[in-house]
Scaffold this motif. Sequence first.
Motif, PDB file in Angstrom:
ATOM      1  N   TRP A 294      56.759  69.667  27.531  1.00 27.56           N
ATOM      2  CA  TRP A 294      57.046  68.671  28.553  1.00 27.56           C
ATOM      3  C   TRP A 294      56.735  69.236  29.948  1.00 27.56           C
ATOM      4  O   TRP A 294      56.160  68.535  30.789  1.00 27.56           O
TER       5      TRP A 294
ATOM      6  N   TRP B 204      64.565  66.404  33.362  1.00 29.21           N
ATOM      7  CA  TRP B 204      64.798  66.796  31.967  1.00 29.21           C
ATOM      8  C   TRP B 204      66.277  66.593  31.615  1.00 29.21           C
ATOM      9  O   TRP B 204      66.601  66.013  30.579  1.00 29.21           O
TER      10      TRP B 204
ATOM     11  N   GLU C 119      54.011  66.147  30.814  1.00 29.13           N
ATOM     12  CA  GLU C 119      54.609  65.077  31.622  1.00 29.13           C
ATOM     13  C   GLU C 119      55.136  65.550  32.972  1.00 29.13           C
ATOM     14  O   GLU C 119      54.946  64.902  33.981  1.00 29.13           O
TER      15      GLU C 119
END
Length: 145
Positions: free
Chosen positions: A137, A81, A141
Amino acid sequence: MASRGYEPAGVTLDRIGTALDMLDIRYLSDGDGNLLAMWERHAVLFTMEGPEDEILVIRARPHATVAFEFADRAYRAVNEWNHLHRFAKAYVGDPTLRGELPIYAETQVPLRAGAHDALVVELVDCGAAVATAFVEWLHSEAALL
């Protein structure tokens, strides 16, 4: 908000609360005046820190935590990230009493010089949007939560 013409004004939790109201984001206030907004999968704390309460801190925390045995995976996910995104830094928190790891996304903005009302609203809106994107996220993902 505390309109002072075109001059920037000091940023306070009252002004942050007004920005949250303008954005139609519901929130609670704790005993210290910090503001906490809650979503289905996460909470976002809005507070002022620093020696003179001059740093706006927007700290998001998903409600879900990571089992300690998946710590390596958690560290890799937050590192990814941080590599891919620019607004909020992510980090793995200290283990909870149950031994699980909380995950955070945090933005700190020094505002000693003050800010115009529009900037305060933009920072709050962006912080809330990035927090939601971060949590989504993590669930999709990153497949961490």
